[in-house]
Design a protein around this motif. Structure first.
Motif, PDB file in Angstrom:
ATOM      1  N   LEU A  12       0.831  -1.206   0.000  1.00  0.00           N
ATOM      2  CA  LEU A  12       0.000   0.000   0.000  1.00  0.00           C
ATOM      3  C   LEU A  12       0.867   1.259   0.000  1.00  0.00           C
ATOM      4  O   LEU A  12       0.579   2.227  -0.707  1.00  0.00           O
ATOM      5  CB  LEU A  12      -0.927  -0.018   1.206  1.00  0.00           C
ATOM      6  CG  LEU A  12      -2.077   0.973   1.222  1.00  0.00           C
ATOM      7  CD1 LEU A  12      -2.952   0.819  -0.003  1.00  0.00           C
ATOM      8  CD2 LEU A  12      -2.900   0.791   2.481  1.00  0.00           C
ATOM      9  N   LEU A  13       1.944   1.225   0.766  1.00  0.00           N
ATOM     10  CA  LEU A  13       2.875   2.353   0.803  1.00  0.00           C
ATOM     11  C   LEU A  13       3.529   2.567  -0.562  1.00  0.00           C
ATOM     12  O   LEU A  13       3.610   3.696  -1.052  1.00  0.00           O
ATOM     13  CB  LEU A  13       3.941   2.127   1.880  1.00  0.00           C
ATOM     14  CG  LEU A  13       5.013   3.201   1.985  1.00  0.00           C
ATOM     15  CD1 LEU A  13       4.405   4.508   2.478  1.00  0.00           C
ATOM     16  CD2 LEU A  13       6.123   2.757   2.912  1.00  0.00           C
ATOM     17  N   LEU A  14       3.975   1.493  -1.189  1.00  0.00           N
ATOM     18  CA  LEU A  14       4.592   1.606  -2.515  1.00  0.00           C
ATOM     19  C   LEU A  14       3.583   2.062  -3.572  1.00  0.00           C
ATOM     20  O   LEU A  14       3.929   2.818  -4.482  1.00  0.00           O
ATOM     21  CB  LEU A  14       5.232   0.276  -2.920  1.00  0.00           C
ATOM     22  CG  LEU A  14       6.463  -0.132  -2.108  1.00  0.00           C
ATOM     23  CD1 LEU A  14       6.920  -1.533  -2.498  1.00  0.00           C
ATOM     24  CD2 LEU A  14       7.584   0.866  -2.270  1.00  0.00           C
ATOM     25  N   ALA A  15       2.340   1.618  -3.453  1.00  0.00           N
ATOM     26  CA  ALA A  15       1.295   2.086  -4.372  1.00  0.00           C
ATOM     27  C   ALA A  15       1.063   3.578  -4.193  1.00  0.00           C
ATOM     28  O   ALA A  15       0.867   4.310  -5.174  1.00  0.00           O
ATOM     29  CB  ALA A  15      -0.001   1.313  -4.152  1.00  0.00           C
ATOM     30  N   ALA A  16       1.094   4.050  -2.955  1.00  0.00           N
ATOM     31  CA  ALA A  16       0.932   5.485  -2.693  1.00  0.00           C
ATOM     32  C   ALA A  16       2.104   6.280  -3.263  1.00  0.00           C
ATOM     33  O   ALA A  16       1.912   7.365  -3.821  1.00  0.00           O
ATOM     34  CB  ALA A  16       0.801   5.734  -1.195  1.00  0.00           C
ATOM     35  N   VAL A  17       3.310   5.739  -3.166  1.00  0.00           N
ATOM     36  CA  VAL A  17       4.479   6.403  -3.752  1.00  0.00           C
ATOM     37  C   VAL A  17       4.336   6.462  -5.269  1.00  0.00           C
ATOM     38  O   VAL A  17       4.606   7.508  -5.892  1.00  0.00           O
ATOM     39  CB  VAL A  17       5.785   5.678  -3.339  1.00  0.00           C
ATOM     40  CG1 VAL A  17       6.970   6.177  -4.148  1.00  0.00           C
ATOM     41  CG2 VAL A  17       6.035   5.857  -1.850  1.00  0.00           C
ATOM     42  N   ALA A  18       3.898   5.364  -5.871  1.00  0.00           N
ATOM     43  CA  ALA A  18       3.693   5.347  -7.328  1.00  0.00           C
ATOM     44  C   ALA A  18       2.629   6.363  -7.731  1.00  0.00           C
ATOM     45  O   ALA A  18       2.783   7.063  -8.752  1.00  0.00           O
ATOM     46  CB  ALA A  18       3.296   3.941  -7.794  1.00  0.00           C
ATOM     47  N   LEU A  19       1.569   6.486  -6.946  1.00  0.00           N
ATOM     48  CA  LEU A  19       0.527   7.480  -7.227  1.00  0.00           C
ATOM     49  C   LEU A  19       1.090   8.896  -7.116  1.00  0.00           C
ATOM     50  O   LEU A  19       0.802   9.747  -7.963  1.00  0.00           O
ATOM     51  CB  LEU A  19      -0.661   7.300  -6.278  1.00  0.00           C
ATOM     52  CG  LEU A  19      -1.779   8.344  -6.408  1.00  0.00           C
ATOM     53  CD1 LEU A  19      -2.416   8.295  -7.792  1.00  0.00           C
ATOM     54  CD2 LEU A  19      -2.824   8.125  -5.321  1.00  0.00           C
ATOM     55  N   ALA A  20       1.875   9.141  -6.083  1.00  0.00           N
ATOM     56  CA  ALA A  20       2.467  10.475  -5.901  1.00  0.00           C
ATOM     57  C   ALA A  20       3.385  10.824  -7.069  1.00  0.00           C
ATOM     58  O   ALA A  20       3.351  11.958  -7.586  1.00  0.00           O
ATOM     59  CB  ALA A  20       3.229  10.532  -4.583  1.00  0.00           C
TER      60      ALA A  20
END
Length: 169
Positions: A12-20
């Motif tokens: 979830l953290l990596l997905a949020a980084v990818a979104l950012a």
């Protein structure tokens, strides 16, 4: 966020980084194109990469949290025995599909390594970009197993503890 929660939610953290990164590159691309007059030529490659990674990483987190679309209203109309059977069949079907998707992802990686294909501007190997597919299929399988077999037991245990505390009061 506790360290144990961070490890559990790393997808979830990596997905949020990818979104950012996706939002930043897209916004920067618009600014550069329309206000500066010099488009970012590598923006599309990064956007596609981030979108792929965000999708697969987020799907694993959605399995773990039970956030995927389900038709629970129809299933709840059946007797308890049939509901349990449908739940087990749903689990088996999802595991088969995820296993097959992971297998195909491995084939794509082998093919990309064999032909040595990379992106045209940044020269990022496609086996690296598509490597997220089999990795996240395994993560989704683990998350689905946790959500199906352990999450309900954890919730029941928490409900029991809450009920015991209310009785003591």
């Amino acid at each position: 966020m506790k360290k144990s929660n961070l490890i559990v939610n790393i997808d979830l953290l990596l997905a949020a980084v990818a979104l950012a990164i996706l939002v930043t590159v897209t916004f920067g691309g618009v600014i550069m194109r329309y206000f500066v007059g010099k488009p970012i030529i590598w923006a599309e490659e990064v956007q596609l990469w981030c979108f792929l990674w965000m999708t697969f990483l987020g799907a694993g987190a959605a399995f773990r949290q039970g956030s995927h679309v389900a038709v629970e209203m129809v299933v709840s109309l059946f007797p308890q025995k049939i509901q349990k059977f449908i739940e087990k069949m749903d689990y088996v079907i999802c595991m088969v599909v995820l296993g097959y998707l992971g297998f195909l992802g491995c084939d794509i990686i082998k093919l990309m390594m064999k032909i040595g294909k990379s992106t045209s501007i940044l020269h990022v190997p496609f086996y690296f970009i598509n490597g997220i597919i089999p990795v996240c299929c395994v993560l989704m399988m683990v998350s689905l197993t946790y959500a199906t077999f352990f999450m309900k037991k954890d919730e029941e245990h928490k409900e029991d503890i809450t009920a015991d505390k209310k009785e003591e009061e």
